[in-house]
Design a protein around this motif. Structure first.
Motif, short mmCIF file in Angstrom:
data_model
loop_
_atom_site.label_atom_id
_atom_site.label_comp_id
_atom_site.label_asym_id
_atom_site.label_seq_id
_atom_site.Cartn_x
_atom_site.Cartn_y
_atom_site.Cartn_z
N GLY A 85 43.10 -19.83 -22.03
CA GLY A 85 42.36 -18.57 -22.05
C GLY A 85 41.37 -18.46 -20.90
O GLY A 85 41.29 -17.44 -20.21
N PHE A 86 40.62 -19.54 -20.68
CA PHE A 86 39.67 -19.56 -19.57
C PHE A 86 40.40 -19.43 -18.23
O PHE A 86 39.96 -18.71 -17.33
CB PHE A 86 38.86 -20.86 -19.58
N PHE A 87 41.52 -20.14 -18.09
CA PHE A 87 42.27 -20.14 -16.84
C PHE A 87 42.80 -18.74 -16.52
O PHE A 87 42.74 -18.28 -15.37
CB PHE A 87 43.42 -21.14 -16.92
N ALA A 88 43.31 -18.06 -17.55
CA ALA A 88 43.85 -16.72 -17.34
C ALA A 88 42.75 -15.76 -16.87
O ALA A 88 42.99 -14.92 -15.99
CB ALA A 88 44.48 -16.20 -18.64
N ILE A 89 41.56 -15.88 -17.41
CA ILE A 89 40.45 -15.01 -17.01
C ILE A 89 39.97 -15.33 -15.60
O ILE A 89 39.80 -14.44 -14.76
CB ILE A 89 39.30 -15.13 -18.02
#
Length: 399
Positions: A240-244
């Motif tokens: 989730g962090f990586f996608a953002i």
């Protein structure tokens, strides 16, 4: 011979694995909104998941050994009955708390305590199921049956959060009540379809097994399960962090991209484990060597991702490789020990699985704060080491 006749009660175990995993994952899908509505901090949700992993790690080996002594079916009935009761208690508390929020300390205590106990009792299911397969299937034939359980787990990982999210949109507390009903169905299936005599065949043969993490026969299975769980949990907690951050998405779009990536994981796992079921004659250590290499390439390639489709493809490739690894380390552990040690061996491997569930999220988030690509490069290197170790491992069956 068809596996249904070789492993008595396997369809019931597959159903229990599916419903049990769905119930476990349903909690993960709704814990965020519950925590926010009760006024708790985000780390309280993380603490509840970590507590479940710790008790899983500490109890899985004991559950496996207990199933060697008193029988597989008895252990499954005890554990699933407790699982149902605890989940119902958690659902009732959340339902009541959402209507009339209690003191914060009480909410934290109940959420963390009930989730920890769920981990404690559900930890009995994977090692006992693996030992049940080892009882019925011959050495060299176990990976295919283990893959059936793995496919059920993977399907539960996909369907559980999706169904929970849809139900929670209408009524949040209803999600937990339905999730509590799922292990009740598993309990009924085990009681009805698992033969009472099959689990007891190895209970009285041989001395009491005392296998540990340092047992030379289990070195490759333990390395495989640890590497696999650390890799998977790192990928789950950072996506989730990586996608953002990498894809420059909004939080809502990032969550959607993370959900699609985890759906791709489920699809990859299922496809790979279907292949393992079909190719019965391939030794487990070869599946581990191939799967770790493919998965390592998939995870490491995330460091180069610059578009949403690339993220989905990388996660799908990683999961496809991991689908070879998961049933194979269980089968390899079963092939490496004597008949009276099957529960202890499966429990030892499952306890290392719990350790990976605890270490992976913490390690992944710490590395991500340093550099977003670092967790994925670490996972790639770890799986490469596993692949080399599997290539160098010598085949051998003892039970």
């Amino acid at each position: 011979m068809h596996e249904r006749s070789v492993v008595p009660g396997l369809p019931a175990m597959v159903f229990a694995a599916l419903t049990g995993t769905m119930a476990m994952m349903a909690y993960v899908a709704v814990v965020g909104p519950v925590v926010r509505l009760l006024g708790l901090a985000e780390w309280h949700a993380g603490l509840s998941v970590t507590a479940a992993g710790v008790l899983w790690m500490l109890s899985a080996r004991r559950w496996g050994s207990l199933s060697d002594r008193i029988g597989r079916k008895r252990v499954l009935l005890i554990a699933l009955a407790a699982y149902v009761l605890i989940y119902v208690a958690m659902a009732i508390f959340v339902d009541t708390a959402l209507a009339r929020p209690p003191a914060l300390w009480l909410s934290v205590l109940v959420l963390v305590g009930t989730r920890a106990l769920v981990g404690l009792f559900y930890a009995a299911v994977p090692p006992t199921a693996a030992a049940l397969v080892a009882d019925g299937a011959a050495p060299g034939q176990r990976a295919s049956a283990m893959a059936k359980l793995g496919t059920a787990n993977a399907l539960g990982m996909v369907v559980g959060p999706a169904a929970a999210g849809w139900i929670a949109f209408h009524q949040l507390s209803l999600t937990l009540y339905i999730a509590a009903f799922l292990p009740l169905l598993a309990l009924a299936a085990i009681a009805w379809r698992l033969p009472p005599d099959a689990p007891l065949r190895t209970a009285a043969t041989g001395p009491r097994a005392r296998l540990g993490w340092t047992d030379a026969r289990l070195r490759l299975p333990i390395l495989a399960v640890f590497s696999a769980m650390v890799s998977v949990t790192i990928a789950q907690v950072t996506v989730g962090f990586f996608a953002i951050d990498r894809l420059h998405l909004s939080p809502a779009d990032g969550a959607r991209a993370a959900g699609l990536a985890l759906t791709a994981v489920g699809v990859g796992l299922i496809l790979a484990q279907v292949l393992v079921m079909k190719l019965v004659g391939v030794p487990p250590r070869r599946w581990i060597a191939l799967g770790a290499l493919v998965s390592g390439i998939g995870f490491a390639s995330v460091a180069l991702v610059g578009a949403r489709w690339e993220l989905l493809l990388a996660y799908a490739v990683a999961a496809f490789g991991m689908g070879f690894v998961f049933p194979s380390f269980q089968a390899l552990a079963a092939d490496s020990v004597q008949a009276h040690e099957q529960g202890a061996a499966a429990g030892t491997v499952a306890s290392v699985q719990g350790l990976g569930m605890v270490i992976g999220p913490m390690l992944g988030t710490l590395l991500y704060q340093w550099r977003p690509s670092a967790p994925y490069l670490l996972v790639g290197a770890l799986l490469l080491v596993l692949s080399v170790a599997a290539v160098r491992h010598r085949d051998g069956a003892m039970a």
